[in-house]
Design a protein around this motif. Structure first.
Motif, PDB file in Angstrom:
ATOM      1  N   THR A 325       0.832  -1.200   0.000  1.00 28.16           N
ATOM      2  CA  THR A 325       0.000   0.000   0.000  1.00 28.16           C
ATOM      3  C   THR A 325       0.870   1.254   0.000  1.00 28.16           C
ATOM      4  O   THR A 325       1.635   1.481   0.942  1.00 28.16           O
ATOM      5  CB  THR A 325      -0.886   0.041   1.257  1.00 28.16           C
ATOM      6  N   GLN A 327       1.697   4.936   0.895  1.00 24.16           N
ATOM      7  CA  GLN A 327       1.131   5.721   1.989  1.00 24.16           C
ATOM      8  C   GLN A 327       1.433   7.201   1.896  1.00 24.16           C
ATOM      9  O   GLN A 327       0.749   8.003   2.509  1.00 24.16           O
ATOM     10  CB  GLN A 327       1.638   5.169   3.322  1.00 24.16           C
ATOM     11  N   ARG A 340       6.649   6.369   0.582  1.00 26.03           N
ATOM     12  CA  ARG A 340       6.442   5.603   1.819  1.00 26.03           C
ATOM     13  C   ARG A 340       5.387   4.531   1.545  1.00 26.03           C
ATOM     14  O   ARG A 340       4.327   4.811   0.992  1.00 26.03           O
ATOM     15  CB  ARG A 340       6.001   6.489   2.973  1.00 26.03           C
ATOM     16  N   TRP A 341       5.755   3.309   1.916  1.00 23.16           N
ATOM     17  CA  TRP A 341       4.910   2.166   1.609  1.00 23.16           C
ATOM     18  C   TRP A 341       4.657   1.357   2.875  1.00 23.16           C
ATOM     19  O   TRP A 341       5.467   1.347   3.796  1.00 23.16           O
ATOM     20  CB  TRP A 341       5.595   1.242   0.594  1.00 23.16           C
ATOM     21  N   ARG A 342       3.524   0.631   2.839  1.00 20.16           N
ATOM     22  CA  ARG A 342       3.304  -0.406   3.858  1.00 20.16           C
ATOM     23  C   ARG A 342       3.314  -1.740   3.136  1.00 20.16           C
ATOM     24  O   ARG A 342       2.591  -1.925   2.149  1.00 20.16           O
ATOM     25  CB  ARG A 342       1.952  -0.196   4.552  1.00 20.16           C
ATOM     26  N   THR A 353       6.927  -0.727   7.444  1.00 18.89           N
ATOM     27  CA  THR A 353       6.874   0.553   6.732  1.00 18.89           C
ATOM     28  C   THR A 353       8.206   0.686   5.983  1.00 18.89           C
ATOM     29  O   THR A 353       9.272   0.478   6.576  1.00 18.89           O
ATOM     30  CB  THR A 353       6.719   1.728   7.712  1.00 18.89           C
ATOM     31  N   HIS A 379       5.884  -1.640  11.214  1.00 18.70           N
ATOM     32  CA  HIS A 379       4.768  -0.723  10.975  1.00 18.70           C
ATOM     33  C   HIS A 379       4.114  -0.268  12.282  1.00 18.70           C
ATOM     34  O   HIS A 379       3.747   0.902  12.422  1.00 18.70           O
ATOM     35  CB  HIS A 379       3.724  -1.372  10.073  1.00 18.70           C
TER      36      HIS A 379
END
Lengths: 395, 833
Positions: A325, A327, A340-342, A353, A379
């Motif tokens: 995802t 972010q 920035r990703w999850r 994260t 995360h």
């Protein structure tokens, strides 16, 4: 994963055309291709096709596969200098066949059936230096020596070169072939000179992705041959702004070749290579589009990955094993790029994260893309988990 | 305003001849000027395209030992991290026999801001790199390839050797006569194997030459634009001259049109038209006429350029090796510039008319005598301006004397222009003076006395036309003498240099065998082996000190023997010829006049020369003339050149014994060494080619010269026609007094013929001065050689005859009219008086 490399291939084609024949063009190269990013979704016609029945043989498969349309040798590294400042680097050699094997010209002087492109980047803090080179070769075996060709890759002993940019077996090491390499590449003069001279030592085995090295890239079965060496320990010198520093750290080398990497509907990808502090490695990618086997113009995303233990045991991750995802985005080179990703892989107990500490990692090469260092945290707790590299194309 | 304008213009309806003359002047002036500018613009465009290509924009690497470069060396340089690119260059011959330059490049390593890269087409890189490849060519090259423009794209012309070119892609940015393709396709056509012609790099991309190589920076390579600059300056000067002379016609026609409308102008003023509106209306008239004349002139100029361009291109090609397209290529500013120059000239010529119209005295009567009073003032003004122009000429001359020879091209033209202007300005006062003296002398002979007095009245109108005639005659004479003198010198020089009846041009590796074979032939008297090589003039050492240079020059080796040394022309030597030749055989050098002029060298000076594998400092023993060569050349004895610079043989002259059979010798050589048909050439053939090149060089000069004289004749004709009516008024009373018509007609012709003769006589010394300026200043600055001043009395006589002939011809029509006028008409004129 290699998807990024795909675009590069396109980059070769379009770039050289625009660059060389039209001078510099600001046109978005992705918009000129109707067949996936950088033409990587073209039909196979006349080339050998990567399939699940293909198998890998070493050291032979370290060398070039000219019967396939595209191929690359792709190294990224997360290093730090003597003062502990982090530093990232990338070195990539791309090969593209100019024609199907049956249409190759006679190997007269200068005649070429392979086009080569190399990228290098060196990043520290807000600095990000990029360079690019092109070359040609003929695939006839006896021509593949440094005396006879501007660029090429041979397997035993391993040697990949384009001009003075070279990744090769380390002459000084007790040579277990692919486990001890050196990498040299420099660009520019005087104050703007940058580059590196490194030794690479493998501290683990090669890892085959997908099914015995065949990595599917779309729901319709499209894919590539793909293996990695994610266990490099790297030492050496880097030069940035004419200043030389001693560095050390971890590297990840990808090898991939294919004749049709992408589904024609796929527009780009997001690719992660992660070194976790506990010794695990993770490769994960998302192809935007082509995720289902329908005829829709814009399909769902296609996700895949590999979970690698510190000993090098690999577990393939399927579409449903991975949740990815975006972010937050940053404005880079006039576009919005997710920085920035999850990333969640419940089967491996991961919820992370992934963030790029510096957003200006835009590769201003003939086909532009984003490639840079990332830091990985938990995360929920925000505890540091590791580091890695992220590549994003088609933005 | 419209009404005023149409009233003014109605004059031309009644006098269409004046309108024709006016437009003719404008047309001629702008046609010649714009024609020459079109040629210059096209040539510059071609040079720019050539400059933008590789040679002059890229640094070059050569091997220090002079051996050819190979692919392996190129790869080694790349693997050492040097940003170099390979290039193949050769010639291909089309089926029509034209030689085209073929350049093979590697677009992957050639710096991408190069013009080649911008030779843009819609094709992709992969089409350029892979079979069947592509041939990039400018549209100018299509004719030589025998391909029509409309089906050029994708055509695959066959060459003389039977090979086929890759499909054509048009690239207008490329220079003419140049084909560009991928290096792999070029290697096949040129059969170059692993050899490459050069290794190039973007300017200053290499900090220093890699070991074993010599690096030549782009800036030291001469570009065709620099070499040919002086040639174009010559053309421009001729064009400017034609423009000035054309404006004389305009001035004459405008003056007449105003003179005849003085009454109309006064009437208009009396009717309440303000002076200002009158001037505005006249201005509008001028602009209207100017636009028509200029547009017609530019159109004809383009036509003229199209006709002359093949000759210009051939000249530039043979003199400087500079390719000029055969198609006109005119930028937008050419059109705007041409229009502006024509209109500007018209306003300049018309300014006097406008000035007089603005100051028009409403009450003054149109009296000739009053006119003459004004003319006196004008003559004084002319004398003063002439003196000023002469002092400018003297000042320029004084300045030039302190310049090193070879400088001051522009000043040289300035000097000639000032001299011409001074003479032209002094012509009317001089004629007036002559007339005054003659009038005085002829007091006892009333008819002649009258004729002289009458001539003084005509002078104001005629003076401008006479000035034009003077300029045209003097230029004609000057340029003619220069060309003629050059021709004599050049042919003489060719004879002195071409002493062998047979010249051999074989592959360089064959000369050793041929030499051995010829040594045993009894009919061969002497073998004159020449060698050549390129080198760099690193420094000059003169009594004033030493100077570092980096000029590329040519090394040329000759065999100083009995046949050559007695005839070889030398311009400057230290002692005598024999000691100069003795020193030459021992390793001294001769330099050509161009190099001596450019670097200010004299015998006794020393030069440091470097070439791959060699670096020598040698003494100059003599300076020799080298007409037609744009480059600096250093002459050495062939054996010395071989020993010191390892120069390969380039040709061999065979001097045979008196009774030897040239044809048998030729046949034997050809058979023994399997030589091609073009390997042996006669002296006669070489002379023919050289003379042909020479003749072409001056075709344009001659053509423009003749045109200028024609324009001057037109100007004179226009002025005479303009006053034909007045003349009748003047002559009618004499006829009425009983002077026979025949005598009056003769008188009339004698008046003009005499004036023209005086003008022509004045043109002779002026022409000699111009010749001197051309050979002693302009040629030295432009080409680097000084010619002896030759005078041609026969040509001067012809010039004089031309002047008188032109004047008589121009006078003939008005005289004929008078001759044929009915007594009634003449009586009517009398009554009008």
């Amino acid at each position: 994963m290699s998807v990024r490399r795909l675009r590069n291939l396109l980059l070769v084609l379009i770039a050289t055309v625009t660059l060389i024949l039209y001078g510099c063009s600001d046109e978005d190269p992705t918009s000129t291709s109707s067949a996936g990013f950088a033409g990587l979704g073209q039909d196979v016609d006349g080339f050998q096709d990567a399939g699940s029945n293909s198998s890998l043989t070493f050291p032979a498969d370290h060398s070039a596969h000219p019967d396939y349309r595209i191929e690359w040798w792709y190294l990224t590294a997360n290093l730090e200098d003597e003062s502990g400042e982090p530093l990232g680097l990338q070195w990539t050699l791309f090969r593209q066949a100019l024609m199907a094997p049956s249409k190759r010209p006679e190997p007269t002087p200068w005649a070429a059936d392979q086009l080569w492109m190399a990228h290098m980047a060196l990043s520290q803090g807000e600095q990000h230096q990029v360079a690019e080179r092109f070359g040609r070769s003929h695939s006839q075996a006896q021509l593949n020596t440094t005396q006879n060709s501007q660029a090429g890759v041979v397997a035993n002993p391993f040697h990949a070169w384009l001009d003075d940019w070279q990744l090769k077996a380390n002459d000084e090491a007790d040579n277990r072939d692919f486990d001890n390499l050196t990498l040299t590449a420099y660009s520019g003069e005087g104050d703007t000179r940058f580059g590196y001279s490194l030794t690479l030592t493998a501290e683990g085995p090669l890892v085959l992705h997908g099914n015995g090295g065949f990595s599917q890239k779309a729901a319709n079965g499209q894919g590539s041959m793909y293996y990695s060496q994610p266990f490099w320990q790297i030492e050496g010198d880097v030069t940035l702004n004419g200043e030389t520093k001693t560095v050390s750290g971890r590297g990840w080398l990808d090898r991939e070749w294919s004749s049709q990497l992408l589904d024609a509907r796929q527009s780009g990808w997001d690719w992660f290579s992660i070194h976790l502090e506990d010794g695990h490695k993770l490769m994960a990618f998302r192809l935007r589009g082509g995720g289902d086997d329908t005829d829709q113009a814009q399909g769902a995303d296609y996700r895949s990955g590999t979970w690698i233990t510190p000993e090098g045991q690999a577990t393939s991750l399927a579409n449903s094993d991975i949740t990815l995802t975006p972010q937050a985005t940053s404005a880079v080179a006039g576009r919005d790029v997710p920085t920035r990703w999850r990333l969640e892989v419940p089967s491996a107990g991961l919820d992370m994260t992934i963030e790029a500490p510096h957003a200006n990692r835009w590769m201003t090469t003939s086909v532009p893309y984003w490639e840079g260092e990332v830091v990985v945290t938990d995360h929920a707790s925000g505890e540091p988990l590791g580091e890695g590299y992220l590549e994003m194309t088609g933005y | 305003m419209t009404r005023v304008l149409s009233t003014l213009l109605s004059h031309y309806r009644r006098h269409p001849g004046q309108l024709v003359m006016l437009l003719l002047g404008l047309w001629v002036a702008s046609a010649l000027w714009s024609g020459i500018q079109a040629i210059n613009a096209t040539a510059r465009d071609s040079y720019a395209r050539a400059d933008a290509l590789f040679d002059t924009q890229l640094d070059q690497l050569e091997r220090r030992d002079g051996a050819p470069l190979t692919r392996g060396e190129y790869y080694a340089l790349r693997q050492a991290g040097l940003p170099v690119s390979p290039m193949l260059e050769g010639e291909v011959v089309t089926q029509a026999g034209t030689r085209l330059t073929l350049i093979g490049i590697d677009p992957l390593t050639l710096s991408s801001d190069n013009a080649m890269a911008q030779a843009n087409t819609s094709a992709s890189l992969s089409d350029f790199l892979t079979p069947p490849w592509q041939t990039r060519a400018a549209p100018d090259a299509l004719a030589a390839l025998g391909v029509a423009r409309e089906n050029a794209s994708g055509a695959t012309p066959t060459l003389a050797d039977g090979n086929t070119l890759p499909p054509l892609v048009l690239a207008p940015a490329l220079p003419p006569d140049t084909l560009i393709m991928d290096i792999s396709a070029a290697a096949r056509l040129l059969e170059s194997g692993d050899e490459i012609t050069r290794i190039v790099a973007a300017p200053w991309a290499l900090a220093e030459a890699p070991s074993g190589f010599i690096l030549t920076r782009a800036t030291t390579l001469a570009s065709p634009g620099q070499l040919t600059e002086s040639f174009h300056l010559n053309l421009t000067a001729l064009g400017l001259l034609a423009w000035v002379v054309g404006l004389f016609i305009v001035q004459a026609a405008l003056g007449l049109a105003l003179e005849q409308r003085l009454g109309m102008l006064r009437t208009l003023r009396v009717l309440g038209v303000s002076g200002r509106s009158l001037v505005v209306a006249l201005c509008l008239e001028l602009i209207l006429l100017g636009l028509i004349g200029a547009l017609a002139g530019i159109a004809s100029g383009v036509w003229l350029a199209r006709v002359l361009l093949p000759d210009v291109a051939a000249t530039l090609g043979s003199l400087y090796g500079a390719g000029v397209g055969q198609e006109l290529n005119l930028p937008w500013h050419y059109w705007v510039g041409g229009l502006a120059v024509s209109l500007g000239g018209l306003l300049l010529a018309g300014s006097g008319v406008l000035w007089r119209a603005a100051r028009l005295n409403m009450l003054e009567l149109g009296q000739m005598q009053a006119w003459r009073g004004g003319y006196r003032r004008q003559l004084t003004l002319m004398s003063i301006s002439g003196a000023l122009a002469l002092s400018v000429a003297l000042a320029l001359y004084g300045w030039l004397r302190f310049q090193p020879p070879g400088d001051g091209l522009v000043a040289g033209f300035g000097l000639i222009a000032a001299l011409l202007l001074a003479s032209a300005l002094w012509l009317p006062p001089f004629l007036a003076l002559v007339l005054k003296v003659l009038t005085h002398l002829a007091q006892r002979r009333p008819l002649i006395h009258w004729a002289m007095a009458d001539m003084q009245l005509q002078l104001p109108r005629l003076s401008l036309a006479m000035m034009a005639l003077l300029i045209a005659l003097a230029t004609n004479l000057g340029v003619g003498s220069m060309v003629g003198g050059f021709r004599l010198t050049f042919l003489d020089w060719l004879d002195q240099r071409l002493v062998a009846p047979l010249y051999l041009n074989a592959p360089s590796e064959q000369y050793a065998d041929i030499d051995v074979w010829l040594a045993d032939r009894p009919e061969v008297f002497e073998r004159l082996l020449t060698r050549r090589s390129d080198a760099t003039l690193q420094a000059t050492i003169t009594p004033d000190g030493s100077r570092a240079l980096g000029t590329p020059i040519e090394l040329y080796g000759i065999t100083p023997g009995e046949s050559l040394t007695p005839h070889w022309p030398l311009l400057a030597i230290q002692q005598d010829r024999s000691s100069a030749w003795a020193a030459f055989s021992d390793g001294a050098i001769f330099v050509n006049e161009q190099l001596a002029t450019a670097e200010n060298l004299a015998p006794g000076d020393r030069l440091t020369l470097s070439a791959p594998g060699a670096n020598e400092t040698l003494t100059i023993a003599a300076i020799y003339p080298d007409y037609g060569n744009p480059r600096g050349q250093v002459l050495m004895a062939s054996p010395q050149l071989a020993a010191r610079f390892n120069a390969p043989p380039s040709s061999m002259g065979l001097v045979l014994n008196d009774n030897a059979n040239v044809d048998a010798m030729r046949a034997a050589l050809r058979e023994r060494f399997d030589l091609g048909s073009d390997a042996l050439s006669d002296q006669a053939e070489i002379k023919r080619i050289a003379t042909e090149i020479f003749e072409r060089t001056f075709t344009i000069t001659r053509a423009l010269n003749v045109l200028t004289l024609a324009v001057a004749a037109l100007a004179l004709f226009a002025s005479l026609l303009a006053q034909a009516r007045n003349r009748r008024q003047q002559l009618a009373p004499l006829w009425a007094l009983g002077v026979p018509r025949a005598q009056l007609a003769q008188l009339n012709l004698a008046q003009l013929g005499g004036a023209a003769l005086v003008t022509g006589l004045l043109a002779v010394p002026l022409g000699i001065a111009i010749t001197w300026g051309l050979v002693a200043i302009i040629n030295v600055a432009a080409f680097g050689w000084r010619l002896p001043l030759y005078l041609f009395p026969w040509e001067m006589a012809i010039t004089l005859a031309t002047a008188v002939g032109v004047a008589l011809l121009a006078a003939a029509l008005p005289t004929l009219r008078f001759w044929r006028a009915s007594p009634r008409a003449l009586l009517a004129e009398e009554a009008n008086q």
